[in-house]
Design a protein around this motif. Structure first.
Motif, PDB file in Angstrom:
ATOM      1  N   ARG A 289       8.491  -3.470   1.424  1.00 60.00           N
ATOM      2  CA  ARG A 289       9.014  -4.820   1.631  1.00 60.00           C
ATOM      3  C   ARG A 289       9.658  -4.950   3.006  1.00 60.00           C
ATOM      4  NH1 ARG A 289      10.908  -4.928  -4.508  1.00 60.00           N
ATOM      5  NH2 ARG A 289      11.963  -3.070  -3.753  1.00 60.00           N
ATOM      6  N   ALA A 290       9.814  -6.171   3.427  1.00 54.71           N
ATOM      7  CA  ALA A 290      10.439  -6.413   4.734  1.00 54.71           C
ATOM      8  C   ALA A 290      11.853  -5.851   4.721  1.00 54.71           C
ATOM      9  CB  ALA A 290      10.460  -7.912   5.031  1.00 54.71           C
ATOM     10  N   GLY A 291      12.230  -5.187   5.770  1.00 54.36           N
ATOM     11  CA  GLY A 291      13.579  -4.647   5.878  1.00 54.36           C
ATOM     12  C   GLY A 291      13.833  -3.437   5.009  1.00 54.36           C
ATOM     13  N   GLU A 292      12.756  -2.805   4.568  1.00 55.47           N
ATOM     14  CA  GLU A 292      12.911  -1.688   3.645  1.00 55.47           C
ATOM     15  C   GLU A 292      12.389  -0.397   4.259  1.00 55.47           C
ATOM     16  OE1 GLU A 292      12.059  -1.117  -1.111  1.00 55.47           O
ATOM     17  OE2 GLU A 292      10.420  -1.823   0.128  1.00 55.47           O
ATOM     18  N   VAL A 293      13.104   0.689   4.012  1.00 58.82           N
ATOM     19  CA  VAL A 293      12.598   2.005   4.391  1.00 58.82           C
ATOM     20  C   VAL A 293      12.095   2.675   3.121  1.00 58.82           C
ATOM     21  CG1 VAL A 293      13.095   4.222   5.461  1.00 58.82           C
ATOM     22  CG2 VAL A 293      14.305   2.185   6.233  1.00 58.82           C
ATOM     23  N   VAL A 294      10.797   2.938   3.082  1.00 56.51           N
ATOM     24  CA  VAL A 294      10.200   3.538   1.899  1.00 56.51           C
ATOM     25  C   VAL A 294       9.779   4.958   2.254  1.00 56.51           C
ATOM     26  CG1 VAL A 294       8.290   3.408   0.261  1.00 56.51           C
ATOM     27  CG2 VAL A 294       9.390   1.321   1.059  1.00 56.51           C
ATOM     28  N   PRO A 428       4.678  -3.981  15.835  1.00 57.80           N
ATOM     29  CA  PRO A 428       4.102  -3.906  14.491  1.00 57.80           C
ATOM     30  C   PRO A 428       5.028  -4.532  13.445  1.00 57.80           C
ATOM     31  CG  PRO A 428       5.156  -1.848  15.023  1.00 57.80           C
ATOM     32  CD  PRO A 428       5.335  -2.725  16.217  1.00 57.80           C
ATOM     33  N   GLU A 429       4.450  -4.866  12.297  1.00 60.17           N
ATOM     34  CA  GLU A 429       5.274  -5.309  11.179  1.00 60.17           C
ATOM     35  C   GLU A 429       5.595  -4.136  10.260  1.00 60.17           C
ATOM     36  OE1 GLU A 429       4.881  -9.319   9.610  1.00 60.17           O
ATOM     37  OE2 GLU A 429       2.790  -9.156  10.227  1.00 60.17           O
ATOM     38  N   VAL A 430       4.618  -3.246  10.131  1.00 58.94           N
ATOM     39  CA  VAL A 430       4.806  -2.083   9.276  1.00 58.94           C
ATOM     40  C   VAL A 430       4.588  -0.822  10.103  1.00 58.94           C
ATOM     41  CG1 VAL A 430       4.011  -0.877   7.218  1.00 58.94           C
ATOM     42  CG2 VAL A 430       3.914  -3.368   7.309  1.00 58.94           C
ATOM     43  N   LEU A 431       5.574   0.051  10.073  1.00 61.13           N
ATOM     44  CA  LEU A 431       5.444   1.313  10.801  1.00 61.13           C
ATOM     45  C   LEU A 431       5.345   2.458   9.824  1.00 61.13           C
ATOM     46  CD1 LEU A 431       7.747  -0.149  13.024  1.00 61.13           C
ATOM     47  CD2 LEU A 431       7.014   1.981  14.039  1.00 61.13           C
ATOM     48  N   ILE A 432       4.327   3.284  10.007  1.00 61.68           N
ATOM     49  CA  ILE A 432       4.245   4.500   9.208  1.00 61.68           C
ATOM     50  C   ILE A 432       4.695   5.643  10.110  1.00 61.68           C
ATOM     51  CG2 ILE A 432       2.754   5.991   7.848  1.00 61.68           C
ATOM     52  CD1 ILE A 432       0.839   3.633   7.556  1.00 61.68           C
ATOM     53  N   LEU A 433       5.771   6.311   9.714  1.00 61.45           N
ATOM     54  CA  LEU A 433       6.276   7.417  10.529  1.00 61.45           C
ATOM     55  C   LEU A 433       6.020   8.712   9.773  1.00 61.45           C
ATOM     56  CD1 LEU A 433       9.697   5.857  11.607  1.00 61.45           C
ATOM     57  CD2 LEU A 433       7.489   5.688  12.732  1.00 61.45           C
ATOM     58  N   ASP A 434       5.154   9.532  10.333  1.00 52.65           N
ATOM     59  CA  ASP A 434       4.763  10.773   9.676  1.00 52.65           C
ATOM     60  C   ASP A 434       5.622  11.905  10.247  1.00 52.65           C
ATOM     61  OD1 ASP A 434       3.460  12.688   8.261  1.00 52.65           O
ATOM     62  OD2 ASP A 434       1.452  12.179   8.956  1.00 52.65           O
ATOM     63  N   GLU A 458      15.348  -5.611  12.034  1.00 55.59           N
ATOM     64  CA  GLU A 458      14.538  -6.703  12.586  1.00 55.59           C
ATOM     65  C   GLU A 458      13.524  -7.233  11.586  1.00 55.59           C
ATOM     66  OE1 GLU A 458      12.703  -5.118  16.079  1.00 55.59           O
ATOM     67  OE2 GLU A 458      14.646  -4.612  16.980  1.00 55.59           O
ATOM     68  N   GLY A 459      13.576  -6.721  10.358  1.00 59.56           N
ATOM     69  CA  GLY A 459      12.685  -7.239   9.325  1.00 59.56           C
ATOM     70  C   GLY A 459      11.359  -6.523   9.219  1.00 59.56           C
ATOM     71  N   LYS A 460      11.208  -5.410   9.952  1.00 63.60           N
ATOM     72  CA  LYS A 460       9.979  -4.643   9.821  1.00 63.60           C
ATOM     73  C   LYS A 460      10.059  -3.802   8.554  1.00 63.60           C
ATOM     74  CE  LYS A 460       9.737  -3.913  14.842  1.00 63.60           C
ATOM     75  NZ  LYS A 460       8.898  -5.035  15.222  1.00 63.60           N
ATOM     76  N   GLY A 461       8.914  -3.351   8.072  1.00 64.24           N
ATOM     77  CA  GLY A 461       8.901  -2.405   6.971  1.00 64.24           C
ATOM     78  C   GLY A 461       8.580  -1.025   7.519  1.00 64.24           C
ATOM     79  N   VAL A 462       9.273  -0.007   7.036  1.00 69.81           N
ATOM     80  CA  VAL A 462       9.041   1.339   7.551  1.00 69.81           C
ATOM     81  C   VAL A 462       8.689   2.270   6.401  1.00 69.81           C
ATOM     82  CG1 VAL A 462      10.049   3.306   8.753  1.00 69.81           C
ATOM     83  CG2 VAL A 462      10.602   0.996   9.495  1.00 69.81           C
ATOM     84  N   LEU A 463       7.595   2.997   6.575  1.00 71.28           N
ATOM     85  CA  LEU A 463       7.182   3.981   5.588  1.00 71.28           C
ATOM     86  C   LEU A 463       7.379   5.349   6.227  1.00 71.28           C
ATOM     87  CD1 LEU A 463       5.689   4.082   2.781  1.00 71.28           C
ATOM     88  CD2 LEU A 463       3.589   4.373   4.064  1.00 71.28           C
TER      89      LEU A 463
END
Lengths: 513, 409
Positions: A289-294, A428-434, A458-463
């Motif tokens: 979700r927006a603003g969420e770190v998953v 980006p809107e969604v960042l995947i950080l490995d 800033e409202g991005k979603g981060v995985l």
């Protein structure tokens, strides 16, 4: 006194800046199957490399006793001469050579004039193959065999060296259930015929079924050695041993402001690119979700990076099925290009191989994925590019003499910041950080966490994909667990503990839902 | 939230620590880019050596000769450096020079068509050949070494077919003028062609203005720059050398057409490699293919275009060469690919890709050119010439490897 085949005493091994092993003790009895378990980075592989002579005597401190005699190995050859053979997780076979050629590679059967005696070679190979239950022609090329059979070739190769102590590093990680069963059966059989085994494994069910004793490592230290037949030995106890540590790093505070669903993946299924039919990611579904770190928690080989890279423009494996949604709208991302345009970014776990052009400078690496932002009609605006690179250097606090310095000269933490800058520049809107903090020091880790917090603010979603459970617990709002390519659980931060996550991460296929 | 402020605090600290635009002295300037200054010094040394050994080496006539004699290798080197930066190689350009020259000879010499039909047909054949090779390299994924080795045989064979195994000549007329003609006399002058001097003066002025603007921008972005006296000295030195060169040409036959063509190509491709998205993608692919792929670079398209461009430039070289020879021969362009590749590596390109500059390849090519010319003037045996050129290539790359290793430690 019990009869020990191997004793490792007070083994300490340091790498520049890191203590990989500290006073580790390991005692293996003759004729047993001894399991070693621990989190990624706990020091299992390092310990085995010390034992097999990959790290030669003198590069560590402590003592290794084989049959009560101190041994000092300075190469793999030394240890193999003593009957200590290690089989690495990444099999060391040459695909274009035959089974027999691989088996006697470096140990060729020679006849007169020093020429290779092929009849002898193939006959010996056939005999060894029979011992491991491999029904193949010795002249078959290794590349034509599946991973399961290749594993058997490795074991047969070990037998050809008169192995007394066989070390297997996650032997079943790449195998399917049938092949795993067969392999474990073979190990029992070899064990019965007098070969002592050390097995590194993440699969607790497997350890319970095969090991006589288990040694647990954590953060480069021995936690304890458990007798598997003991009444107190449960999987919970092993898990506690593996993870039982305090949150030693500090994490920047953040008040979660979670918004609407931003990114959703449904039924994502991916096959291995070269091993046909090997499923690496199976039916994975999740949301960010927006603003969420998953977080995505999973052990080595669970398919974390494979999942992420296949989502990112199908950069890995064979896409089988599944769909992706941004803001509830289905989006197709068949190339990296399309993924970037859709608003996805993927910062790799392997900076040097997949992330950066090390011979180029910070500026060019920063703009590598978003050149269109600083160019018009194919012409790059060099001054604008320089300005953007300098802006990122300041806002991420990248320590470099100048943005014109080669990125290869920076420290790991600063290289990671350049990778982040590169992806932030694509907006980006969604960042995947490995593995965003792999191989970087504590101070830089804190800064990376801060940058992650700024992104979600800033409202991005981060995985975030990470091997470090405390890290996930420290920064995530929600954590999914991945085991053998399947999502085995989903826990909100409040309910997540290292023990619960580890239990889900080590869940095997039959029970996974 | 407490943490952003922490970062902010650090920010200000770094900003304060940021060094003001500092200046380099002459030693730093030379060691700043050891490879580039290294080959420049080598070039000057070789020129000096030959001018001492042979009085006519720096005569106006011979300088004009060097330009005319090696222009096609330099044109090939421009295309080749892009191929090599991208991590590939092209062994087919010699054969392609022959094939494109043959195409235009068949049209112009045999069928009496106008010169520009021949030239355009040659360019078309070059582009087609480039597309053919680009297709196999980029879209099928066959290593360029194999594809262009095949191309070397295929294009040579086609040349024999097109020419029916005989030489065609002469072109004459305008086509002949492409590589053998001069621009002069426009502004008159007695014994010295003023036009040539004016053109060069404009070039030098452009260089000075551009350098000045670059320096100003670098200061604004807080980059390290050379001190002002040294900067002026450098410009004056370059201007002096270039104007001396122009004077030599002006007292000989004027401004060669091929030199205009060459200058144009160097300028265009210098910009393409340094200032365009395409150019930057080539460096990214050669530097780290995987990272480029994961950054969304359209690797296949870029690789395809690299070879199309090489085909185009091979055709330009083919036109210049056939014009200079005033005809087409089945065996033309033999081993040109190796001269072009050698020019790139002497000029600082890396075998692994991702490194190199058009100007470097040009200087590398000029080193080869002055050595060949100088040794010819001195009447040194052809076999010895080959040995010397081979040694120079080997030592240039060895110097590079040595430097890198030292920098690594």
């Amino acid at each position: 006194m019990t009869d020990s085949i191997l004793q490792m005493r007070d083994i300490t091994k340091t790498f520049p800046g890191v203590k990989a092993l500290q006073d580790v003790n390991l005692d293996v009895r003759r004729g047993e199957i001894h399991a070693i378990c621990g989190e990624n980075g706990a020091g299992k592989s390092t310990l085995m490399k010390v034992l097999s002579g990959v790290y030669s005597h003198g590069s560590y401190t402590g003592q290794i006793l084989l049959d009560g005699q101190e041994v000092r190995f300075s190469s793999i050859n030394d240890s193999e001469e003593q009957g200590v053979v290690i089989i690495h997780q990444e099999l060391a076979l040459v695909p274009h050579l035959s089974v027999a050629e691989n088996m006697f590679l470096g140990n060729e059967r020679r006849g007169r004039l020093g020429l290779i005696d092929w009849r002898q070679t193939n006959a010996d190979a056939a005999e060894l193959m029979a011992r491991v239950g491999l029904r193949e022609n010795p002249v078959t090329k290794i590349g034509h065999l599946g991973v399961g059979k290749q594993q058997l070739v490795e074991i047969a190769k070990a037998l050809s060296k008169d192995v007394r102590l066989l070390i297997l590093d996650e032997p079943t990680a790449a195998l399917n259930d049938t092949d795993s069963e067969h392999l474990l059966g073979l190990l029992r059989q070899l064990n019965a015929s007098g070969v002592t085994c050390i097995m590194i494994s993440h699969k607790l069910g497997e350890i319970a079924s095969i090991a006589d004793r288990t040694t647990i490592l954590r953060d480069g230290r021995t936690v304890e050695t458990l007798d598997m037949s003991g009444p107190d030995t449960t999987q919970d106890r092993i898990i506690r041993g593996m993870v039982g540590r305090d949150l030693e790093h500090r994490y920047p505070e953040r008040t979660p402001q979670v918004g609407e669903e931003l990114f959703r993946v449904e039924g994502w299924t991916v096959d291995h690119p070269s091993q046909t039919g090997r499923r690496v990611v199976e039916d994975a579904s999740f949301t960010v979700r927006a603003g969420e770190v998953v977080g995505i928690a999973g052990l080595m080989g669970a398919g974390r990076t494979e999942l992420a890279m296949s989502l990112f423009g199908r950069s890995w494996g064979h896409y089988v099925s599944g769909s992706t949604y941004l803001h509830g709208q289905q989006v197709r991302m068949r190339t990296v290009d399309e993924a970037i345009d859709a608003g996805l970014a993927y910062a790799t776990e392997d900076r040097k191989y997949y992330g950066l052009n090390l011979i180029d400078d910070v500026r060019h690496n920063t703009s590598a994925a978003a050149l269109d932002k600083v160019s018009r009609a194919g012409w790059v605006n060099g001054l604008e590019e320089l300005k953007v690179a300098n802006d990122f250097r300041r806002s991420l606090n990248t320590k470099t003499p100048s943005v014109l310095s080669p990125v290869g000269k920076l420290s790991g933490g600063n290289q990671q910041k350049v990778v982040l800058a590169k992806w932030l520049m694509t907006e980006p809107e969604v960042l995947i950080l490995d593995e965003p903090t792999r191989g970087i020091d504590v101070g830089a880790k804190f800064e990376i966490y801060t940058i992650i917090n700024r992104m979600v603010a800033e409202g991005k979603g981060v995985l975030v994909i990470s091997s470090e459970l405390p890290e996930l617990l420290g920064i995530c709002d929600r954590i999914y667990t991945l085991a053998s390519g399947r999502i085995t659980g989903e826990l909100p931060r409040a309910e997540a503990t290292q023990e619960r996550l580890m239990a889900l991460m080590t869940m095997e296929k039959e029970t996974a839902r | 939230m407490t943490t952003p402020s922490t970062l902010d605090a650090k920010d200000t600290v770094t900003q304060k620590e940021e060094p003001p635009a500092s200046t380099m002295n002459i030693r730093e300037l030379l060691t700043h880019n050891l490879r580039q200054s290294g080959i420049l010094v080598a070039f000057v040394a070789i020129v000096a050596l030959f001018s001492l050994l042979h009085p006519n080496f720096l005569s106006p006539g011979n300088i004009t000769n060097i330009v005319l004699q090696y222009s096609y290798i330099l044109i090939l080197a421009i295309g080749m450096i892009i191929v090599i930066i991208g991590g590939h190689i092209d062994l087919s350009v010699g054969s392609l020079v022959a094939l494109t020259g043959a195409t235009s000879a068949v049209l112009v010499v045999q069928n009496g068509m106008p010169w520009y039909v021949g030239a355009l047909a040659a360019l078309g054949v070059g582009i087609l050949a480039g597309m053919w090779q680009g297709f196999w390299v980029a879209y099928v994924g066959i290593p360029a070494f194999i594809v262009t080795l095949a191309g070397m045989l295929i294009f040579r064979g086609l040349t024999f077919l097109v020419l029916d195994n005989i030489s065609l000549s002469p072109f004459g007329g305008t086509y002949y003028e492409i590589a053998n003609g001069f621009q002069n006399g426009l502004f008159g002058g007695r014994g010295v062609d003023v036009f040539t001097l004016v053109i060069f003066a404009i070039g030098v002025a452009g260089y000075a203005v551009n350098s000045w603007r670059g320096r100003r921008a670098a200061i604004r972005y807080k980059q390290e720059v050379v001190g002002l006296p040294l900067f002026v000295l450098k410009i004056v030195l370059v201007a002096a050398v270039v104007m001396w060169f122009a004077y030599q040409l002006a007292t000989s036959r004027g401004l060669p057409n091929v030199l205009i063509l060459l200058a144009f190509l160097v300028l265009i491709y210098g910009l393409v490699t340094q200032r365009t998205v395409f150019g930057r993608n080539v460096y990214a692919i050669g530097g780290n293919l995987h990272a480029a792929q994961l950054s969304g670079v359209k690797v296949k398209k870029v690789n395809f275009l690299i070879f199309v461009n090489m085909g185009l430039l091979a055709a330009v070289a083919g036109i210049v060469y056939s014009s200079r020879m005033n005809g087409a021969q089945p065996g033309a362009g033999n081993m040109f690919e190796l001269d072009a590749i050698a020019a790139c590596f002497i000029g600082g390109a890396a075998v692994t890709g991702g490194v190199g500059r058009v100007t470097g390849a040009i200087i590398g090519g000029l080193i080869m050119a002055v050595m060949s010319n100088g040794m010819q003037l001195m009447g040194i045996d052809q076999s010895i010439q080959q040995v010397v050129k081979g040694m120079v290539l080997l030592l240039a790359v060895a110097f590079d490897v040595y430097n890198k290793r030292r920098a690594g430690n």
